[in-house]
Design a protein around this motif. Structure first.
Motif, PDB file in Angstrom:
ATOM      1  N   TYR A  50       3.792  -5.374  20.248  1.00  0.00           N
ATOM      2  CA  TYR A  50       4.585  -4.241  20.726  1.00  0.00           C
ATOM      3  C   TYR A  50       3.884  -2.906  20.507  1.00  0.00           C
ATOM      4  CZ  TYR A  50       8.399  -7.600  20.784  1.00  0.00           C
ATOM      5  OH  TYR A  50       9.164  -8.697  21.030  1.00  0.00           O
ATOM      6  N   HIS A  51       4.184  -1.935  21.363  1.00  0.00           N
ATOM      7  CA  HIS A  51       3.825  -0.526  21.228  1.00  0.00           C
ATOM      8  C   HIS A  51       2.334  -0.244  21.255  1.00  0.00           C
ATOM      9  CE1 HIS A  51       8.014  -0.064  20.478  1.00  0.00           C
ATOM     10  NE2 HIS A  51       7.941  -0.830  19.420  1.00  0.00           N
ATOM     11  N   ARG A  52       1.528  -1.093  21.889  1.00  0.00           N
ATOM     12  CA  ARG A  52       0.079  -0.871  22.036  1.00  0.00           C
ATOM     13  C   ARG A  52      -0.607  -0.612  20.697  1.00  0.00           C
ATOM     14  NH1 ARG A  52       2.412   2.555  25.881  1.00  0.00           N
ATOM     15  NH2 ARG A  52       2.132   1.833  27.989  1.00  0.00           N
ATOM     16  N   ARG A  53      -0.147  -1.233  19.659  1.00  0.00           N
ATOM     17  CA  ARG A  53      -0.637  -0.945  18.311  1.00  0.00           C
ATOM     18  C   ARG A  53      -1.766  -1.882  17.926  1.00  0.00           C
ATOM     19  NH1 ARG A  53       1.550  -3.327  14.050  1.00  0.00           N
ATOM     20  NH2 ARG A  53       3.466  -3.648  15.187  1.00  0.00           N
ATOM     21  N   VAL A  54      -2.779  -1.313  17.249  1.00  0.00           N
ATOM     22  CA  VAL A  54      -3.888  -2.090  16.692  1.00  0.00           C
ATOM     23  C   VAL A  54      -3.937  -1.807  15.199  1.00  0.00           C
ATOM     24  CG1 VAL A  54      -6.381  -2.418  16.676  1.00  0.00           C
ATOM     25  CG2 VAL A  54      -5.206  -2.056  18.845  1.00  0.00           C
ATOM     26  N   ASN A  55      -3.948  -2.864  14.405  1.00  0.00           N
ATOM     27  CA  ASN A  55      -4.008  -2.744  12.946  1.00  0.00           C
ATOM     28  C   ASN A  55      -5.428  -3.040  12.482  1.00  0.00           C
ATOM     29  OD1 ASN A  55      -1.282  -2.713  13.412  1.00  0.00           O
ATOM     30  ND2 ASN A  55      -0.821  -4.515  12.208  1.00  0.00           N
ATOM     31  N   LEU A  56      -5.923  -2.226  11.560  1.00  0.00           N
ATOM     32  CA  LEU A  56      -7.215  -2.452  10.930  1.00  0.00           C
ATOM     33  C   LEU A  56      -6.985  -2.959   9.518  1.00  0.00           C
ATOM     34  CD1 LEU A  56     -10.337  -2.174  10.732  1.00  0.00           C
ATOM     35  CD2 LEU A  56      -9.933   0.175   9.971  1.00  0.00           C
ATOM     36  N   TYR A  57      -7.602  -4.101   9.191  1.00  0.00           N
ATOM     37  CA  TYR A  57      -7.504  -4.695   7.854  1.00  0.00           C
ATOM     38  C   TYR A  57      -8.895  -4.811   7.245  1.00  0.00           C
ATOM     39  CZ  TYR A  57      -2.822  -6.130   9.278  1.00  0.00           C
ATOM     40  OH  TYR A  57      -1.535  -6.140   9.734  1.00  0.00           O
ATOM     41  N   ASP A  58      -8.961  -4.754   5.943  1.00  0.00           N
ATOM     42  CA  ASP A  58     -10.187  -4.965   5.182  1.00  0.00           C
ATOM     43  C   ASP A  58     -10.052  -6.333   4.516  1.00  0.00           C
ATOM     44  OD1 ASP A  58     -12.306  -5.005   3.365  1.00  0.00           O
ATOM     45  OD2 ASP A  58     -12.127  -2.865   2.931  1.00  0.00           O
ATOM     46  N   ILE A  59     -11.008  -7.249   4.730  1.00  0.00           N
ATOM     47  CA  ILE A  59     -10.866  -8.603   4.196  1.00  0.00           C
ATOM     48  C   ILE A  59     -10.939  -8.629   2.679  1.00  0.00           C
ATOM     49  CG2 ILE A  59     -11.717  -9.695   6.297  1.00  0.00           C
ATOM     50  CD1 ILE A  59     -14.356 -10.202   4.838  1.00  0.00           C
ATOM     51  N   ARG A  60     -11.415  -7.559   2.062  1.00  0.00           N
ATOM     52  CA  ARG A  60     -11.449  -7.492   0.600  1.00  0.00           C
ATOM     53  C   ARG A  60     -10.093  -7.116   0.021  1.00  0.00           C
ATOM     54  NH1 ARG A  60     -16.232  -3.290   0.581  1.00  0.00           N
ATOM     55  NH2 ARG A  60     -14.809  -2.550   2.177  1.00  0.00           N
ATOM     56  N   MET A  61      -9.198  -6.584   0.868  1.00  0.00           N
ATOM     57  CA  MET A  61      -7.859  -6.166   0.432  1.00  0.00           C
ATOM     58  C   MET A  61      -6.828  -6.732   1.402  1.00  0.00           C
ATOM     59  SD  MET A  61      -9.016  -2.273  -0.483  1.00  0.00           S
ATOM     60  CE  MET A  61      -7.477  -1.609  -0.024  1.00  0.00           C
ATOM     61  N   PRO A  62      -6.487  -8.005   1.316  1.00  0.00           N
ATOM     62  CA  PRO A  62      -5.651  -8.641   2.338  1.00  0.00           C
ATOM     63  C   PRO A  62      -4.172  -8.270   2.305  1.00  0.00           C
ATOM     64  CG  PRO A  62      -6.194 -10.201   0.627  1.00  0.00           C
ATOM     65  CD  PRO A  62      -6.968  -8.954   0.325  1.00  0.00           C
ATOM     66  N   ASN A  63      -3.696  -7.610   1.291  1.00  0.00           N
ATOM     67  CA  ASN A  63      -2.257  -7.376   1.189  1.00  0.00           C
ATOM     68  C   ASN A  63      -1.755  -6.165   1.960  1.00  0.00           C
ATOM     69  OD1 ASN A  63      -1.989  -9.605  -0.441  1.00  0.00           O
ATOM     70  ND2 ASN A  63      -2.362  -8.442  -2.297  1.00  0.00           N
ATOM     71  N   THR A  64      -2.645  -5.340   2.500  1.00  0.00           N
ATOM     72  CA  THR A  64      -2.203  -4.135   3.191  1.00  0.00           C
ATOM     73  C   THR A  64      -3.143  -3.793   4.342  1.00  0.00           C
ATOM     74  OG1 THR A  64      -1.595  -1.823   2.895  1.00  0.00           O
ATOM     75  CG2 THR A  64      -3.475  -2.609   1.626  1.00  0.00           C
TER      76      THR A  64
END
Length: 131
Positions: A50-64
């Motif tokens: 939804y909402h054209r959203r892209v999330n960036l994650y860091d594999i060293r910090m998977p909880n956020t």
């Protein structure tokens, strides 16, 4: 390593050597993921439903999540909750394809300005600059 996007609002990093999930990335707004892009180092981009959203994650910090990208909406767009069907990135650009247009974030100019390339073939000047 295998990255999977799931309809249970998670992205999982699965390690075949250990046969288990090494990291689980959850969407903060309970949306499923349509596409995933991994940069080969630490960054994982997930395109949301939804909402054209892209999330960036860091594999060293998977909880956020580290960053959320919301491409600017077109004034003519009727469907404001379009999913992100495809994403691609490198160290300068982030390309986001939705059902209505392609957005490009340029991180070297204008603080990650988003541009709309929906009518790319109508404007020959823009088309020449992309080639």
């Amino acid at each position: 390593m295998i990255f999977t996007g799931n309809f249970d609002t998670t992205c999982r990093m699965y390690d075949r050597r250990s046969n288990r999930d090494e990291a689980i990335f959850e969407d903060p707004f309970d949306s499923s993921f349509y596409c995933i892009e991994y940069d080969g180092l630490y960054g994982v981009l997930c395109g949301a439903k939804y909402h054209r959203r892209v999330n960036l994650y860091d594999i060293r910090m998977p909880n956020t999540y580290q960053q959320l990208y919301f491409p600017r909406r077109s004034k003519k767009a009727r469907n404001q909750s379009s999913p992100v069907y495809s994403i691609a990135c490198d160290n300068r650009y982030l390309f986001i394809a939705t059902d209505q247009n392609i957005r490009v974030f340029d991180f070297k100019e204008n603080c990650a300005e988003s541009r709309d390339y929906r009518n790319i073939f109508d404007d020959k000047r823009v088309f020449r600059t992309l080639l």
